[in-house]
Design a protein around this motif. Sequence first.
Motif, PDB file in Angstrom:
ATOM      1  N   ARG A  83       0.842  -1.223  -0.009  1.00 16.02           N
ATOM      2  CA  ARG A  83       0.072  -0.038   0.025  1.00 16.02           C
ATOM      3  C   ARG A  83       0.839   1.153  -0.086  1.00 16.02           C
ATOM      4  NH1 ARG A  83      -3.716   1.786   5.184  1.00 16.02           N
ATOM      5  NH2 ARG A  83      -4.582   3.698   4.397  1.00 16.02           N
ATOM      6  N   VAL A  84       0.518   2.283  -0.771  1.00 13.65           N
ATOM      7  CA  VAL A  84       1.121   3.596  -0.843  1.00 13.65           C
ATOM      8  C   VAL A  84       0.142   4.770  -0.340  1.00 13.65           C
ATOM      9  CG1 VAL A  84       0.997   3.857  -3.329  1.00 13.65           C
ATOM     10  CG2 VAL A  84       2.768   5.079  -2.111  1.00 13.65           C
ATOM     11  N   ARG A  85       0.589   5.581   0.345  1.00 13.77           N
ATOM     12  CA  ARG A  85      -0.239   6.701   0.870  1.00 13.77           C
ATOM     13  C   ARG A  85       0.520   7.965   0.822  1.00 13.77           C
ATOM     14  NH1 ARG A  85      -4.187   6.602   6.123  1.00 13.77           N
ATOM     15  NH2 ARG A  85      -2.113   7.172   7.118  1.00 13.77           N
ATOM     16  N   ILE A  86      -0.043   9.060   0.160  1.00 16.80           N
ATOM     17  CA  ILE A  86       0.704  10.568   0.160  1.00 16.80           C
ATOM     18  C   ILE A  86      -0.524  11.416   0.543  1.00 16.80           C
ATOM     19  CG2 ILE A  86       1.852  12.267  -0.879  1.00 16.80           C
ATOM     20  CD1 ILE A  86       2.761  10.466  -3.219  1.00 16.80           C
ATOM     21  N   THR A  87      -0.848  11.574   1.748  1.00 16.82           N
ATOM     22  CA  THR A  87      -2.068  12.328   2.608  1.00 16.82           C
ATOM     23  C   THR A  87      -2.114  13.776   1.908  1.00 16.82           C
ATOM     24  OG1 THR A  87      -1.726  11.000   4.457  1.00 16.82           O
ATOM     25  CG2 THR A  87      -2.975  12.879   4.490  1.00 16.82           C
ATOM     26  N   ALA A  88      -0.844  14.184   1.639  1.00 19.15           N
ATOM     27  CA  ALA A  88      -0.988  15.688   1.427  1.00 19.15           C
ATOM     28  C   ALA A  88      -1.582  15.863  -0.201  1.00 19.15           C
ATOM     29  CB  ALA A  88       0.190  16.366   1.238  1.00 19.15           C
ATOM     30  N   LEU A  89      -1.485  14.759  -1.002  1.00 17.06           N
ATOM     31  CA  LEU A  89      -2.173  14.669  -2.354  1.00 17.06           C
ATOM     32  C   LEU A  89      -3.138  13.837  -2.378  1.00 17.06           C
ATOM     33  CD1 LEU A  89       1.216  14.191  -4.394  1.00 17.06           C
ATOM     34  CD2 LEU A  89      -0.014  16.391  -3.999  1.00 17.06           C
ATOM     35  N   GLY A  90      -3.772  13.280  -1.176  1.00 24.65           N
ATOM     36  CA  GLY A  90      -5.118  12.392  -1.416  1.00 24.65           C
ATOM     37  C   GLY A  90      -4.829  11.075  -2.103  1.00 24.65           C
ATOM     38  N   ILE A  91      -3.628  10.738  -2.150  1.00 25.02           N
ATOM     39  CA  ILE A  91      -3.234   9.475  -2.728  1.00 25.02           C
ATOM     40  C   ILE A  91      -3.179   8.337  -1.819  1.00 25.02           C
ATOM     41  CG2 ILE A  91      -1.409   8.066  -4.102  1.00 25.02           C
ATOM     42  CD1 ILE A  91      -0.589  10.574  -5.425  1.00 25.02           C
ATOM     43  N   ASP A  92      -4.028   7.117  -2.098  1.00 24.08           N
ATOM     44  CA  ASP A  92      -3.951   6.020  -1.213  1.00 24.08           C
ATOM     45  C   ASP A  92      -4.369   4.607  -1.999  1.00 24.08           C
ATOM     46  OD1 ASP A  92      -3.973   4.296   0.887  1.00 24.08           O
ATOM     47  OD2 ASP A  92      -5.498   5.274   2.112  1.00 24.08           O
ATOM     48  N   LEU A  93      -3.364   3.973  -2.242  1.00 25.05           N
ATOM     49  CA  LEU A  93      -3.722   2.823  -3.526  1.00 25.05           C
ATOM     50  C   LEU A  93      -2.795   1.469  -2.866  1.00 25.05           C
ATOM     51  CD1 LEU A  93      -2.551   4.501  -6.780  1.00 25.05           C
ATOM     52  CD2 LEU A  93      -4.964   3.664  -6.126  1.00 25.05           C
ATOM     53  N   PRO A  94      -3.618   0.409  -3.104  1.00 23.14           N
ATOM     54  CA  PRO A  94      -2.890  -0.797  -2.851  1.00 23.14           C
ATOM     55  C   PRO A  94      -2.066  -1.043  -3.827  1.00 23.14           C
ATOM     56  CG  PRO A  94      -5.591  -0.964  -3.054  1.00 23.14           C
ATOM     57  CD  PRO A  94      -5.005   0.289  -3.593  1.00 23.14           C
ATOM     58  N   ILE A  95      -0.824  -1.689  -3.479  1.00 22.63           N
ATOM     59  CA  ILE A  95       0.273  -2.090  -4.496  1.00 22.63           C
ATOM     60  C   ILE A  95       0.125  -3.536  -5.122  1.00 22.63           C
ATOM     61  CG2 ILE A  95       2.710  -1.791  -4.559  1.00 22.63           C
ATOM     62  CD1 ILE A  95       2.745   0.110  -2.630  1.00 22.63           C
ATOM     63  N   ILE A  96       0.428  -4.090  -5.982  1.00 24.23           N
ATOM     64  CA  ILE A  96       0.179  -5.270  -6.428  1.00 24.23           C
ATOM     65  C   ILE A  96       1.475  -5.524  -7.631  1.00 24.23           C
ATOM     66  CG2 ILE A  96      -2.029  -5.617  -5.797  1.00 24.23           C
ATOM     67  CD1 ILE A  96      -2.660  -5.626  -9.172  1.00 24.23           C
ATOM     68  N   LEU A  97       1.580  -6.748  -7.728  1.00 24.54           N
ATOM     69  CA  LEU A  97       2.463  -7.195  -8.841  1.00 24.54           C
ATOM     70  C   LEU A  97       1.580  -6.992 -10.134  1.00 24.54           C
ATOM     71  CD1 LEU A  97       5.224  -8.580 -10.065  1.00 24.54           C
ATOM     72  CD2 LEU A  97       3.934 -10.680  -9.752  1.00 24.54           C
ATOM     73  N   GLN A  98       2.427  -6.355 -11.167  1.00 28.14           N
ATOM     74  CA  GLN A  98       1.405  -5.952 -12.241  1.00 28.14           C
ATOM     75  C   GLN A  98       0.782  -7.377 -12.968  1.00 28.14           C
ATOM     76  OE1 GLN A  98       3.270  -3.364 -15.371  1.00 28.14           O
ATOM     77  NE2 GLN A  98       2.372  -4.419 -16.914  1.00 28.14           N
ATOM     78  N   PRO A  99      -0.351  -7.446 -13.186  1.00 25.08           N
ATOM     79  CA  PRO A  99      -1.142  -8.902 -13.398  1.00 25.08           C
ATOM     80  C   PRO A  99      -0.956  -9.149 -14.846  1.00 25.08           C
ATOM     81  CG  PRO A  99      -2.790  -7.058 -13.084  1.00 25.08           C
ATOM     82  CD  PRO A  99      -1.484  -6.634 -12.678  1.00 25.08           C
ATOM     83  N   ASN A 100      -1.003  -8.041 -15.817  1.00 23.39           N
ATOM     84  CA  ASN A 100      -0.786  -8.141 -17.145  1.00 23.39           C
ATOM     85  C   ASN A 100       0.334  -7.625 -17.647  1.00 23.39           C
ATOM     86  OD1 ASN A 100      -1.140  -8.254 -20.172  1.00 23.39           O
ATOM     87  ND2 ASN A 100      -3.063  -7.371 -20.001  1.00 23.39           N
ATOM     88  N   PRO A 101       1.179  -8.504 -18.175  1.00 26.34           N
ATOM     89  CA  PRO A 101       2.670  -8.227 -18.609  1.00 26.34           C
ATOM     90  C   PRO A 101       2.613  -6.961 -19.738  1.00 26.34           C
ATOM     91  CG  PRO A 101       2.418 -10.365 -19.289  1.00 26.34           C
ATOM     92  CD  PRO A 101       1.274 -10.124 -18.308  1.00 26.34           C
ATOM     93  N   ASP A 102       1.162  -7.133 -20.434  1.00 31.89           N
ATOM     94  CA  ASP A 102       1.468  -5.888 -21.598  1.00 31.89           C
ATOM     95  C   ASP A 102       1.024  -4.445 -21.288  1.00 31.89           C
ATOM     96  OD1 ASP A 102       2.025  -8.138 -23.282  1.00 31.89           O
ATOM     97  OD2 ASP A 102      -0.164  -8.724 -23.531  1.00 31.89           O
ATOM     98  N   TYR A 103       0.301  -4.279 -20.252  1.00 29.40           N
ATOM     99  CA  TYR A 103       0.149  -2.996 -19.929  1.00 29.40           C
ATOM    100  C   TYR A 103      -0.420  -3.034 -18.399  1.00 29.40           C
ATOM    101  CZ  TYR A 103      -1.620   1.637 -20.798  1.00 29.40           C
ATOM    102  OH  TYR A 103      -1.496   3.006 -20.885  1.00 29.40           O
ATOM    103  N   PRO A 104      -0.034  -1.831 -17.732  1.00 37.78           N
ATOM    104  CA  PRO A 104      -0.206  -1.588 -16.142  1.00 37.78           C
ATOM    105  C   PRO A 104      -1.799  -1.515 -16.040  1.00 37.78           C
ATOM    106  CG  PRO A 104       1.638  -0.316 -16.816  1.00 37.78           C
ATOM    107  CD  PRO A 104       1.010  -0.657 -18.128  1.00 37.78           C
ATOM    108  N   ALA A 105      -2.150  -2.249 -14.901  1.00 40.75           N
ATOM    109  CA  ALA A 105      -3.572  -1.983 -14.580  1.00 40.75           C
ATOM    110  C   ALA A 105      -4.051  -0.848 -13.919  1.00 40.75           C
ATOM    111  CB  ALA A 105      -3.908  -3.326 -13.432  1.00 40.75           C
TER     112      ALA A 105
END
Length: 236
Positions: A83-105
């Motif tokens: 998980r990554v969070r930057i409170t000052a920017l309103g960013i809060d996301l789960p972090i995963i291994l890219q599921p599709n090697p052709d393009y990020p999810a």
Amino acid sequence: MSGNAVRVRTRLLPALLTALGVTLLAAGLLTYTGPAAVGDTPSPTPSTVPGSAAPTPLITLPPITAGLPSATPSAPADRVATRVRITALGIDLPIILQPNPDYPACNVAMYLTELGQPGQGRAIYLYAHARAGMFLPMLDTSKVKNGQKMVGMIVEVWTSDDQRFLYVITEVRRHQVSLDDALGATDEQLWLQTSEGPKAPAGVISPKLQVIAEPLSQEPANPADAHPVAHPVVCG
């Protein structure tokens, strides 16, 4: 440089870039740069946000009581960022291994497997699309005074073994087309990347935004905070 890093530089990255242009490194991420041939256009120079004094972190978190994270034998080899969070920017996301090697999810951040994880003493490379609910606030902020406002912001990263790492943003680089500095890092750094424009045509690599943060602390975390439920979706 380790054997793995040499393999990444000389075999894996060029192969990925040549084959797809839009894969884990190439499609929507970055190109690997080598020595320029005569007549080639030089790669853009990193745009570093200078500061006349050390930045003051915008700490809106509990007091930091733990020591600086470091690579130790006790660091689990299978630790990954969750998980990554930057409170000052309103960013809060789960972090995963890219599921599709052709393009990020979409709706998640992802980590580059060829680099490190928190506490391993290497560069950690996280990336996400510049879209609403993802890393778009980072891109928008970078367009004002080269992102100077981001310098000093705190980034929180949780890991699979229930740890929370804090980093402070120290540098903003716009229009980047190289992973060289992340690959060559000799100390722990957190690298955050997002796109600066729409998806490029096949075979064309568009420049990216890179935000670099230095480690502040490590402490135990609530397991519920460290394991958000991810809902990645296919996007293009």
